[in-house]
Scaffold this active site. Structure first.
Site, PDB file in Angstrom:
ATOM      1  N   GLU A 171       0.850  -1.183   0.000  1.00  0.00           N
ATOM      2  CA  GLU A 171       0.000   0.000   0.000  1.00  0.00           C
ATOM      3  C   GLU A 171       0.891   1.240   0.000  1.00  0.00           C
ATOM      4  O   GLU A 171       0.465   2.330   0.312  1.00  0.00           O
ATOM      5  CB  GLU A 171      -0.961  -0.004   1.187  1.00  0.00           C
ATOM      6  CG  GLU A 171      -0.315  -0.084   2.561  1.00  0.00           C
ATOM      7  CD  GLU A 171      -1.337   0.011   3.696  1.00  0.00           C
ATOM      8  OE1 GLU A 171      -1.714  -1.044   4.210  1.00  0.00           O
ATOM      9  OE2 GLU A 171      -1.751   1.122   4.041  1.00  0.00           O
ATOM     10  N   CYS A 206      -3.451  -4.179   4.390  1.00  0.00           N
ATOM     11  CA  CYS A 206      -2.589  -5.189   5.009  1.00  0.00           C
ATOM     12  C   CYS A 206      -2.940  -6.617   4.585  1.00  0.00           C
ATOM     13  O   CYS A 206      -2.231  -7.550   4.940  1.00  0.00           O
ATOM     14  CB  CYS A 206      -2.653  -5.070   6.529  1.00  0.00           C
ATOM     15  SG  CYS A 206      -2.230  -3.427   7.106  1.00  0.00           S
ATOM     16  N   HIS A 229      -2.273 -11.116  11.649  1.00  0.00           N
ATOM     17  CA  HIS A 229      -1.851  -9.752  11.315  1.00  0.00           C
ATOM     18  C   HIS A 229      -1.726  -8.979  12.627  1.00  0.00           C
ATOM     19  O   HIS A 229      -2.667  -8.939  13.422  1.00  0.00           O
ATOM     20  CB  HIS A 229      -2.897  -9.113  10.402  1.00  0.00           C
ATOM     21  CG  HIS A 229      -2.644  -7.647  10.175  1.00  0.00           C
ATOM     22  ND1 HIS A 229      -1.430  -7.191   9.693  1.00  0.00           N
ATOM     23  CD2 HIS A 229      -3.417  -6.554  10.384  1.00  0.00           C
ATOM     24  CE1 HIS A 229      -1.490  -5.872   9.612  1.00  0.00           C
ATOM     25  NE2 HIS A 229      -2.669  -5.461  10.033  1.00  0.00           N
TER      26      HIS A 229
END
Lengths: 411, 81
Positions: free
Chosen positions: A81, A113, A240
């Site tokens: 990103e 993400c 994550h």
């Protein structure tokens, strides 16, 4: 079908900042600092960008390959990103500096993400459907928070770095449980990068959306995998991890789901045992966006005791949002192979910045954002750090931008 | 369930998560932030209230809540829906 990650390496920068130091310097509230579980974050230098991080993560993997194996990489996917051009993908630069074959697809994927996982799954599907069994895919999740605003509660968690993964039918690191994927995606405006200089959004909304997605994706996983149970199916977990405190809350919620009321000390013990290892590198680097869940996987393999094959449950979330819960098998051989990359040692060898060094570096980084047309790198303002960390190390650094074209060199 | 009963559940969970509030009043008009809650604490409090009240609702519905009064009102509405 035996497919997955053949080799993996993480790069967490050359400098780091102690988060407690940052909290104090910024006047942020330390009273309830403990449950954020933050230690250090990686800080990028002006001569580092998502391309150099990607190459510096991938090069040790590529250097280990024979010429034949190197030429069998038929797709290179960058997941990010932190792109540097609307049209040209980072993968083009990465391909060049890694010296890969011209018989290769070069692409980039974006979904905050989640992008690293999106790229991994696309690559696995590509390898699975390929008629030649030796074909490989190179996936590199690379992100940086260089545009980060000072003085916000997001600043302490924003890191920089990359994780490179070779995907093939020889999954020495992680063998994917083929077909065992639970997906959960919907539109939400939680965090975003609407301009080159800002990352913005609603942290509370993002946290809550993460929790909804974990629950939804896991439910979808159980619909595919008979008898799957959060508490008993997975020997280890890697999620994550924007900051470690967040996954702790997520783990607690999952342990209490469906009316199960385990005592807090049992939940804590399970967290320490099954998730603790995955935080090893994450708490040293901070959030590396698309790469974070794979940094968690590296930490897990490096830190956990893996004498027999162990099943790992992985959860990937990307704001906006898309998410996935999936699983795979790690073995003692995974650990032996990853240990060659010496990730922990390299993170420990970074230069620890003082606030007096950190702030000017952030200001310099702001000069190198998306859209710069012509500029020559001057390492003089951080010469001592450059000399100590980069000089002669053979790492890729940014040298100049010439009419939008980025020019790199080996340090 | 009345609003007062839901407020009791909320107060219990605020005290549980922010364990340093002993003896301190929790006014309905206060925000969790004012009581010292960080983003993790705020999510934990919302999650625990949802569990205690046995609700099945998306957690993102709590994102716009500004203070404890708003949290109590939202939970009361959901419990009685």
């Amino acid at each position: 079908m035996n497919i997955g990650i053949e080799a993996i390496n993480a790069y967490g920068g050359q400098t780091s900042l102690d988060i407690r130091t940052l909290f104090k310097a910024r006047g942020l509230d330390l009273e309830r600092f403990a449950n954020l579980l933050m230690e250090k974050k990686a800080v990028g230098l002006p001569c580092e960008d998502p391309v150099t991080n990607a190459v510096n993560a991938a090069k040790p993997l590529i250097d280990q390959l024979s010429e034949t194996d190197k030429n069998s990489i038929e797709v290179l996917i960058t997941a990010t990103e932190s792109g540097l051009d609307f049209g040209k993908s980072l993968s083009t630069y990465v391909h060049d500096y890694l010296g890969l074959s011209r018989q290769c697809r070069l692409i980039e994927v974006k979904q905050a993400c989640y992008a690293g996982t999106a790229a991994l799954q696309l690559a696995a599907g590509f390898v699975a459907s390929h008629p030649f069994p030796n074909t490989k895919a190179l996936v590199i999740a690379t992100d940086t928070a260089r545009g980060a605003a000072k003085q916000t509660y997001a600043e302490p968690s924003q890191g920089t770095g990359a994780v490179a993964m070779l995907i093939s039918r020889q999954p020495d690191i992680l063998a994917l449980d083929f077909g065992a994927n639970g997906l959960y995606s919907y539109e939400v405006m939680d965090t975003c990068r609407p301009r080159a200089d800002i990352e913005t959004g609603d942290l509370d909304l993002s946290l809550l959306s993460y929790l909804d997605c974990l629950e939804g994706a896991f439910q979808a996983y159980t619909a595919r995998v008979d008898g799957a149970d959060f508490q008993s199916t997975f020997d280890y977990l890697a999620f994550h991890t924007p900051f470690a405190g967040m996954v702790k809350g997520a783990h607690r919620k999952m342990m209490r789901a469906n009316g199960k009321r385990l005592p807090p000390n049992e939940i804590e013990a399970d967290f320490q045992h099954r998730m603790g290892p995955s935080l090893t590198h994450c708490v040293q680097v901070g959030n590396v966006y698309s790469a974070t869940v794979y940094l968690a996987l590296c930490g897990l393999i490096d830190q956990a005791i893996i004498e027999q094959p162990r099943r790992v449950g992985l959860f990937s979330y990307g704001s906006g949002c898309s998410s996935e819960f999936y699983s795979g098998i790690v073995t003692a051989a995974s650990k032996a192979k990853l240990s060659q990359m010496k990730i922990g040692q390299k993170l420990a060898n970074r230069h620890e910045l003082s606030m007096a060094e950190y702030d000017p570096i952030l200001d310099l980084n702001m000069e190198w954002l998306f859209g710069v047309q012509d500029k020559v790198m001057d390492v003089e303002p951080y010469a001592a750090i450059y000399e100590k960390q980069l000089q002669g190390q053979g790492l890729l650094v940014l040298k100049a931008i010439e009419h939008f074209h980025r020019v790199y060199e080996w340090s | 369930m009345t609003q007062a009963e839901v407020f009791e559940v909320v107060k219990k969970n605020i005290r549980d998560v922010l364990f340093n509030l002993e003896g301190q009043e929790i006014p309905l008009a206060a925000s969790l932030k004012e009581l010292g809650a960080n983003s993790i604490d705020r999510a934990d409090i919302a999650v625990q209230c949802v569990e205690d009240l046995q609700l099945k609702i998306p957690m993102i519905e709590f994102a716009g809540v500004q203070n404890i009064e708003g949290l109590v009102a939202l939970l009361t509405r959901k419990v009685n829906a």
